[in-house]
Enzyme design. Structure first.
Site, PDB file in Angstrom:
ATOM      1  N   LYS A  90      10.871  -1.963  -3.853  1.00 33.88           N
ATOM      2  CA  LYS A  90       9.680  -1.430  -3.611  1.00 33.88           C
ATOM      3  C   LYS A  90       8.540  -1.495  -4.398  1.00 33.88           C
ATOM      4  CE  LYS A  90       7.399   1.755  -1.236  1.00 33.88           C
ATOM      5  NZ  LYS A  90       6.374   0.583  -0.790  1.00 33.88           N
ATOM      6  N   GLN A 111       6.843  -2.254 -12.080  1.00 31.72           N
ATOM      7  CA  GLN A 111       7.239  -1.490 -11.093  1.00 31.72           C
ATOM      8  C   GLN A 111       8.501  -1.060 -11.075  1.00 31.72           C
ATOM      9  OE1 GLN A 111       4.585  -1.629  -8.341  1.00 31.72           O
ATOM     10  NE2 GLN A 111       5.568   0.257  -7.795  1.00 31.72           N
ATOM     11  N   LYS A 126       7.295  -6.647  -6.163  1.00 28.37           N
ATOM     12  CA  LYS A 126       5.668  -6.816  -6.256  1.00 28.37           C
ATOM     13  C   LYS A 126       5.709  -8.048  -5.385  1.00 28.37           C
ATOM     14  CE  LYS A 126       2.128  -4.883  -7.296  1.00 28.37           C
ATOM     15  NZ  LYS A 126       1.854  -3.368  -7.457  1.00 28.37           N
ATOM     16  N   ASP A 166      -1.843  -2.832  -2.422  1.00 34.55           N
ATOM     17  CA  ASP A 166      -2.168  -2.897  -3.655  1.00 34.55           C
ATOM     18  C   ASP A 166      -3.701  -3.480  -4.038  1.00 34.55           C
ATOM     19  OD1 ASP A 166      -0.891  -2.947  -6.950  1.00 34.55           O
ATOM     20  OD2 ASP A 166      -2.396  -4.626  -6.807  1.00 34.55           O
ATOM     21  N   THR A 210      -2.492   7.695  -5.717  1.00 37.42           N
ATOM     22  CA  THR A 210      -2.470   7.282  -6.959  1.00 37.42           C
ATOM     23  C   THR A 210      -3.603   7.873  -7.772  1.00 37.42           C
ATOM     24  OG1 THR A 210      -1.899   5.313  -5.733  1.00 37.42           O
ATOM     25  CG2 THR A 210      -2.566   5.009  -8.282  1.00 37.42           C
TER      26      THR A 210
END
Ligand code: 2IT
Length: 449
Positions: A90, A111, A126, A166, A210
């Site tokens: 993930k 991550q 990623k 991202d 976030t």
């Protein structure tokens, strides 16, 4: 320091000397967890750290697309499935011209520990591309995303690997990526991506998560200092959706963001970036991939400082770097220390050089690490996965409440880990240790590979 840790760091430095971002992360995380290795000689016997520093696999692929002039363009795409010990891989996709293997590997490594910290069953990954969305038309973005997914779709899935956004990848890009995945697979596996639009399985609060999570974490730090968020002023670098979430939550809790920055300069808005009108304006800049921060100053009557950075201003209480990696090096850290500002909350992934972190801490600044502070984003992505697999939707209040609890857990877990190893109030080592422990135990129990 632990000899095995030293050996692995030296090996990674030598072998990957052309990957500076990746080397920096490995060195930081492994230095933090040295006391855990002292306590667990069986980890060395299983050569755990060497194994953890090598991604399970990396895909590198060609992404060719046609621009609006009919010219053929070729970019490089990546997906790094770093560690799948505790759940399906993930992590986000980053579209930016400075993306390379070092950047993707550092983000994937980070991550892995961040996802473990969330307490949810997700492995670390990623991906992304050196494609730069700035100045591209909507049609170009769509064609690029379709080509990217055509190359990637056979390697991902709701129980395999679940990408998300991202830098340079937001809900629009996720929409195009999902459309192409669905078309190629001929099914409706919407759990394959997170950060989706609400009309096809996105989660409420994911866009805000976030930033909201970062502010919840900040509240825990302030509480520890006998302080509260009420009336606090914050300087945030960046003006993407993470900064936007911070601004929104800070405003709800009686604080305000008074500085924000972009690559062309920074804004000082003493009144606070806290009204719906201002927040919508910022969202719009992001959606258009606009670098024109000055337009905010013109519209709302405040100051824009071209080509400058705000590090060192002393009329805030908290600094929150939330733009990208390597924003704060020793020079900026010296300015921050001179400003007398006490709190430095990393939000973007690895915004601070190792020397700068050490300098800030030696000088009494409270530093919190991004892998804990920004973990609410991926945490809510995991909640989106749960909702998709159950084919239901939670309310905004429910998701926000879970996010809040998750951030408090992450903070408590980090503090507990630091204390167990006699490190005192070290939120950085605490986060690294707490994140590491679960992945390490899972790998130990799954045999040697
Ligand atoms: O850095 C990150 O944690 C993200 N870009 C979010 C990843 C995710 O899967 O939501």
């Amino acid at each position: 320091m632990n000899k095995y840790v030293e050996k692995v760091i030296a090996y990674v430095k030598e072998k990957y000397q052309d990957q500076p971002e990746f080397v920096q992360t490995v060195e930081e995380v492994y230095t933090s967890i040295a006391p855990v290795m002292d306590a667990h000689p069986e980890y060395e016997e299983a050569d755990l750290l060497m194994r953890m520093a090598e991604p399970e696999r990396i895909f590198r692929f060609r992404v060719t697309w046609m621009d609006d002039q009919g010219k053929v363009q070729t970019n490089v795409g990546y997906r790094c499935q770093f560690n799948g010990a505790i759940g399906p891989y993930k992590g986000g996709l980053r579209f930016r011209n400075n993306v390379n293997e070092s950047v993707i590997k550092f983000l994937g490594f980070e991550q892995t520990f961040k996802n473990s910290l969330t307490g949810l069953p997700i492995g670390g990954a990623k991906g992304g591309s050196d494609f730069d969305p700035a100045g591209k038309s909507d049609a170009e973005i769509m064609r690029f995303c379709q080509s990217f997914m055509t190359a990637l779709y056979r390697y991902i899935g709701p129980d395999i690997d679940v990408p998300a956004g991202d830098i340079g990848v937001g809900s629009r890009e996720i929409g195009y990526l999902f459309g192409q995945y669905r078309r190629l697979k001929g099914n409706f596996e919407n759990g394959v991506l997170t950060g989706k639009d609400l009309t096809f399985g996105g989660s409420l609060i994911r866009p805000e998560a976030t930033g909201y999570g970062a502010v919840y974490y900040l509240q825990e730090v302030l509480k520890h200092e006998g302080d509260s968020i009420e009336g606090k002023k914050i300087a945030v670098s960046g003006y993407g959706n993470v900064s936007w979430g911070i601004m929104k939550k800070a405003a709800q809790l009686g604080a305000k963001v008074t500085y924000m920055s972009g690559s062309a300069g920074y804004i000082h808005d003493e009144a606070g970036i806290d009204t719906d009108e201002k927040l919508d304006f910022i969202l719009d800049l992001r959606v258009k991939n606009s670098k024109d921060l000055k337009s905010y100053a013109d519209r709302f009557g405040c100051e824009f400082y071209p080509k400058a950075k705000f590090w060192g201003v002393d009329d805030v209480d908290i600094y929150m770097p939330a733009a990208t990696q390597n924003e704060v090096r020793i020079e900026e850290a010296e300015k921050i220390v001179r400003s007398g500002v006490k709190y430095y909350m990393e939000v973007s992934n690895m915004p601070t050089s190792s020397e700068a972190i050490a300098y800030l801490r030696e000088n009494g600044v409270i530093v919190a690490p991004s892998k804990a502070v920004n973990a609410g984003g991926v945490g809510v992505s995991a909640l989106e996965m749960s909702q998709n697999s159950e084919r239901l939707e939670w309310t905004a209040e429910e998701v926000d409440q879970r996010l809040k609890t998750m951030m408090k857990d992450i903070y408590d877990k980090s503090l507990d880990a630091a204390q167990r190893y006699g490190l005192g109030y070290d939120l950085i080592a605490g986060a690294n240790i707490a994140g590491f422990e679960k992945v390490a135990e899972a790998m130990m129990k799954q045999g040697i590979f």
